[in-house]
Design a protein around this motif. Structure first.
Motif, PDB file in Angstrom:
ATOM      1  N   LEU A  75      16.159  -5.030   3.369  1.00 21.51           N
ATOM      2  CA  LEU A  75      15.988  -4.655   4.819  1.00 21.51           C
ATOM      3  C   LEU A  75      15.381  -3.316   4.870  1.00 21.51           C
ATOM      4  O   LEU A  75      15.083  -2.995   6.272  1.00 21.51           O
ATOM      5  N   PHE A  76      15.037  -1.927   4.164  1.00 19.91           N
ATOM      6  CA  PHE A  76      15.556  -1.094   5.086  1.00 19.91           C
ATOM      7  C   PHE A  76      13.826  -1.209   5.072  1.00 19.91           C
ATOM      8  O   PHE A  76      12.815  -0.697   4.355  1.00 19.91           O
ATOM      9  N   GLU A  77      13.663  -0.002   6.546  1.00 19.99           N
ATOM     10  CA  GLU A  77      12.267   0.347   6.394  1.00 19.99           C
ATOM     11  C   GLU A  77      12.357   2.132   7.019  1.00 19.99           C
ATOM     12  O   GLU A  77      13.146   1.473   8.143  1.00 19.99           O
ATOM     13  N   CYS A  78      11.317   3.158   6.338  1.00 21.16           N
ATOM     14  CA  CYS A  78      11.732   4.213   7.182  1.00 21.16           C
ATOM     15  C   CYS A  78      10.932   4.038   8.503  1.00 21.16           C
ATOM     16  O   CYS A  78       9.946   3.135   8.254  1.00 21.16           O
ATOM     17  N   HIS A  79      10.769   5.360   8.613  1.00 16.67           N
ATOM     18  CA  HIS A  79      10.381   6.267   9.881  1.00 16.67           C
ATOM     19  C   HIS A  79       8.827   5.998   9.591  1.00 16.67           C
ATOM     20  O   HIS A  79       7.995   5.415  10.432  1.00 16.67           O
ATOM     21  N   LEU A  80       8.382   5.922   8.631  1.00 16.35           N
ATOM     22  CA  LEU A  80       6.889   6.099   8.255  1.00 16.35           C
ATOM     23  C   LEU A  80       6.147   4.724   8.115  1.00 16.35           C
ATOM     24  O   LEU A  80       5.052   4.639   8.693  1.00 16.35           O
ATOM     25  N   LEU A  81       7.047   3.653   7.602  1.00 10.02           N
ATOM     26  CA  LEU A  81       6.296   2.686   7.725  1.00 10.02           C
ATOM     27  C   LEU A  81       6.652   1.251   9.042  1.00 10.02           C
ATOM     28  O   LEU A  81       5.780   1.145   9.180  1.00 10.02           O
ATOM     29  N   GLN A  82       7.725   2.450   9.264  1.00  6.48           N
ATOM     30  CA  GLN A  82       7.583   1.554  11.325  1.00  6.48           C
ATOM     31  C   GLN A  82       6.487   1.924  11.713  1.00  6.48           C
ATOM     32  O   GLN A  82       5.468   0.477  12.396  1.00  6.48           O
TER      33      GLN A  82
ATOM     34  N   THR B   7       1.041  -0.711   0.515  1.00  5.20           N
ATOM     35  CA  THR B   7      -0.361  -0.218   0.125  1.00  5.20           C
ATOM     36  C   THR B   7       0.756   1.558  -0.154  1.00  5.20           C
ATOM     37  O   THR B   7       1.000   2.428  -1.387  1.00  5.20           O
ATOM     38  N   LEU B   8       1.789   1.389   0.969  1.00  2.84           N
ATOM     39  CA  LEU B   8       2.393   2.452   0.804  1.00  2.84           C
ATOM     40  C   LEU B   8       4.045   2.566   0.387  1.00  2.84           C
ATOM     41  O   LEU B   8       4.028   3.870  -0.797  1.00  2.84           O
ATOM     42  N   CYS B   9       4.684   1.628  -0.088  1.00  2.00           N
ATOM     43  CA  CYS B   9       6.050   1.715  -0.577  1.00  2.00           C
ATOM     44  C   CYS B   9       5.720   1.430  -2.302  1.00  2.00           C
ATOM     45  O   CYS B   9       6.667   2.357  -2.599  1.00  2.00           O
ATOM     46  N   THR B  10       5.042   1.190  -2.533  1.00  2.00           N
ATOM     47  CA  THR B  10       4.046   1.299  -4.004  1.00  2.00           C
ATOM     48  C   THR B  10       3.953   2.531  -4.398  1.00  2.00           C
ATOM     49  O   THR B  10       4.195   2.902  -5.911  1.00  2.00           O
ATOM     50  N   ASN B  11       3.275   3.461  -3.842  1.00  2.00           N
ATOM     51  CA  ASN B  11       2.805   4.913  -4.060  1.00  2.00           C
ATOM     52  C   ASN B  11       4.045   5.549  -3.450  1.00  2.00           C
ATOM     53  O   ASN B  11       3.564   6.556  -3.376  1.00  2.00           O
ATOM     54  N   CYS B  12       5.457   5.527  -3.201  1.00  6.00           N
ATOM     55  CA  CYS B  12       5.918   6.013  -2.957  1.00  6.00           C
ATOM     56  C   CYS B  12       7.658   6.228  -3.772  1.00  6.00           C
ATOM     57  O   CYS B  12       7.736   7.096  -4.261  1.00  6.00           O
ATOM     58  N   GLY B  13       8.255   5.003  -3.023  1.00  8.40           N
ATOM     59  CA  GLY B  13       9.989   5.536  -3.971  1.00  8.40           C
ATOM     60  C   GLY B  13      10.389   6.066  -2.971  1.00  8.40           C
ATOM     61  O   GLY B  13      11.616   6.540  -3.746  1.00  8.40           O
ATOM     62  N   LEU B  14      10.333   6.594  -2.174  1.00  6.15           N
ATOM     63  CA  LEU B  14      11.083   7.742  -2.073  1.00  6.15           C
ATOM     64  C   LEU B  14      12.739   7.662  -1.247  1.00  6.15           C
ATOM     65  O   LEU B  14      13.641   8.536  -1.050  1.00  6.15           O
ATOM     66  N   CYS B  15      12.796   6.016  -1.326  1.00  8.53           N
ATOM     67  CA  CYS B  15      14.143   5.456  -0.486  1.00  8.53           C
ATOM     68  C   CYS B  15      14.635   5.171  -1.479  1.00  8.53           C
ATOM     69  O   CYS B  15      15.461   4.708  -1.509  1.00  8.53           O
ATOM     70  N   CYS B  16      14.383   5.191  -3.156  1.00  5.34           N
ATOM     71  CA  CYS B  16      14.855   4.912  -4.501  1.00  5.34           C
ATOM     72  C   CYS B  16      15.278   5.579  -5.188  1.00  5.34           C
ATOM     73  O   CYS B  16      15.958   5.721  -6.235  1.00  5.34           O
TER      74      CYS B  16
ATOM     75  N   THR C  85       9.400  12.924   8.967  1.00  7.93           N
ATOM     76  CA  THR C  85       8.413  12.252   8.519  1.00  7.93           C
ATOM     77  C   THR C  85       8.948  10.727   8.401  1.00  7.93           C
ATOM     78  O   THR C  85       8.924   9.487   8.012  1.00  7.93           O
ATOM     79  N   PHE C  86       9.799  10.526   7.570  1.00  5.16           N
ATOM     80  CA  PHE C  86      10.490   9.338   6.884  1.00  5.16           C
ATOM     81  C   PHE C  86      12.204   8.779   7.458  1.00  5.16           C
ATOM     82  O   PHE C  86      12.502   7.456   7.664  1.00  5.16           O
ATOM     83  N   LEU C  87      12.686   9.334   7.993  1.00  7.08           N
ATOM     84  CA  LEU C  87      14.327   9.236   8.759  1.00  7.08           C
ATOM     85  C   LEU C  87      14.005   9.156   9.844  1.00  7.08           C
ATOM     86  O   LEU C  87      13.933   8.099  10.737  1.00  7.08           O
TER      87      LEU C  87
ATOM     88  N   THR D 230      15.779  11.260  -3.016  1.00  4.95           N
ATOM     89  CA  THR D 230      15.215  12.000  -1.573  1.00  4.95           C
ATOM     90  C   THR D 230      16.119  11.805  -0.801  1.00  4.95           C
ATOM     91  O   THR D 230      16.174  12.752   0.188  1.00  4.95           O
ATOM     92  N   LEU D 231      15.417  10.602  -0.231  1.00  5.84           N
ATOM     93  CA  LEU D 231      16.562  10.113   1.199  1.00  5.84           C
ATOM     94  C   LEU D 231      18.172   9.919   0.803  1.00  5.84           C
ATOM     95  O   LEU D 231      17.707  10.434   2.176  1.00  5.84           O
ATOM     96  N   PHE D 232      18.376   9.400  -0.142  1.00  3.26           N
ATOM     97  CA  PHE D 232      19.832   9.231  -0.283  1.00  3.26           C
ATOM     98  C   PHE D 232      20.130   9.711  -1.399  1.00  3.26           C
ATOM     99  O   PHE D 232      19.390   9.575  -2.706  1.00  3.26           O
TER     100      PHE D 232
ATOM    101  N   GLN E 234       0.682  11.881   3.999  1.00  6.43           N
ATOM    102  CA  GLN E 234       2.537  11.793   4.043  1.00  6.43           C
ATOM    103  C   GLN E 234       2.895  11.667   3.130  1.00  6.43           C
ATOM    104  O   GLN E 234       3.806  12.592   2.626  1.00  6.43           O
ATOM    105  N   ILE E 235       3.005  10.585   2.369  1.00  6.00           N
ATOM    106  CA  ILE E 235       3.448  10.440   1.246  1.00  6.00           C
ATOM    107  C   ILE E 235       3.142  11.618   0.551  1.00  6.00           C
ATOM    108  O   ILE E 235       3.843  12.250  -0.845  1.00  6.00           O
ATOM    109  N   ALA E 236       1.600  11.385  -0.218  1.00  8.37           N
ATOM    110  CA  ALA E 236       1.412  12.452  -0.759  1.00  8.37           C
ATOM    111  C   ALA E 236       1.919  14.025  -0.974  1.00  8.37           C
ATOM    112  O   ALA E 236       2.393  14.547  -1.803  1.00  8.37           O
TER     113      ALA E 236
HETATM  114  S1  SF4 Z   1      10.221   5.754   2.273  1.00  6.97           S
HETATM  115 FE1  SF4 Z   1       9.545   4.091   2.933  1.00  6.97          FE
HETATM  116  S2  SF4 Z   1       7.220   3.890   2.555  1.00  6.97           S
HETATM  117 FE2  SF4 Z   1       8.383   5.015   0.820  1.00  6.97          FE
HETATM  118  S3  SF4 Z   1       9.243   3.274  -0.135  1.00  6.97           S
HETATM  119 FE3  SF4 Z   1      10.752   3.657   1.153  1.00  6.97          FE
HETATM  120  S4  SF4 Z   1      10.259   2.120   3.378  1.00  6.97           S
HETATM  121 FE4  SF4 Z   1       8.401   2.781   1.733  1.00  6.97          FE
END
Ligand code: SF4
Ligand code: SF4
Length: 173
Positions: free
Chosen positions: A77-84, A8-17, A164-166, A20-22, A99-101
């Motif tokens: 292995l990565f799970e962002c703060h929001l996912l956790q 639900t969340l990650c497939t609509n986000c992708g910010l860790c790829c 939100t994410f880190l 944006t985050l890294f 928050q993702i939007a």
């Molecule tokens: S930033 Fe968080 S919610 Fe977004 S794809 Fe990565 S682990 Fe999933």
């Protein structure tokens, strides 16, 4: 990791790829480096058994990983703060989606500002693109104002990234 939540969340986000985050993903082990290279991914070799996969990741397709079954261990292995937080029930799935939007809208605005200032290098992480553009001096009064607006928008995005994410979540660097 709850598959339903990542679906639900990650497939609509992708910010860790998407840079944006890294700025990159660490690859560990000769087999992992070799596997990614065989799949045509460009790996920056760091040592005999390690490498870095630059972001925005070339395997990203929209907001989804195009090599999901073969993605590096670090990505698995990565799970962002929001996912956790969503997994713990500390934030509802609906609020997490909002928050993702919100973050994606902030990113869209920063990218639009970068484009107006002539930086169209989508291959760089967003923070690097902003730093490059903000380092430029001179230009018209309007460009100076646009750079000030970009700096403010990037500062807002940085807050979102951290809050939100880190947060206290594990880093993937
Ligand atoms: S930033 Fe968080 S919610 Fe977004 S794809 Fe990565 S682990 Fe999933
Ligand atoms: S390999 Fe897949 S999961 Fe890992 S950064 Fe690239 S797109 Fe994201």
């Amino acid at each position: 990791m709850t598959p339903l939540l990542t679906d639900t969340l990650c497939t609509n986000c992708g910010l860790c790829c998407d840079g944006t985050l890294f700025a990159d993903v660490e690859l560990v082990g000769l087999s992992e480096v070799a596997r990614l290279e065989i799949m045509g991914m460009e790996v920056e070799n760091e040592g005999r058994n390690t490498g870095l996969l630059s972001q925005p990741c070339a395997a990203l397709r929209g907001t989804r990983c195009g090599i999901y079954a073969h993605r590096p261990k670090c990505c698995r292995l990565f799970e962002c703060h929001l996912l956790q937080n969503a997994q713990l029930g500390a934030v509802t799935v609906e609020r997490a989606m909002e928050q993702i939007a919100d973050a994606r809208e902030q990113i869209r605005q920063v990218r639009a500002m970068l484009g107006r200032l002539g930086n169209r290098d989508e291959a760089l992480p967003i923070k690097e693109r902003c730093a490059e553009t903000l380092a430029a001096q001179g230009g018209t009064t309007s460009e100076t104002k646009d750079r000030a607006d970009l700096e403010a928008a990037m500062a807002t995005l940085e807050k979102t990234i951290w809050n939100t994410f880190l947060g206290s979540g594990q880093r993937r660097e």
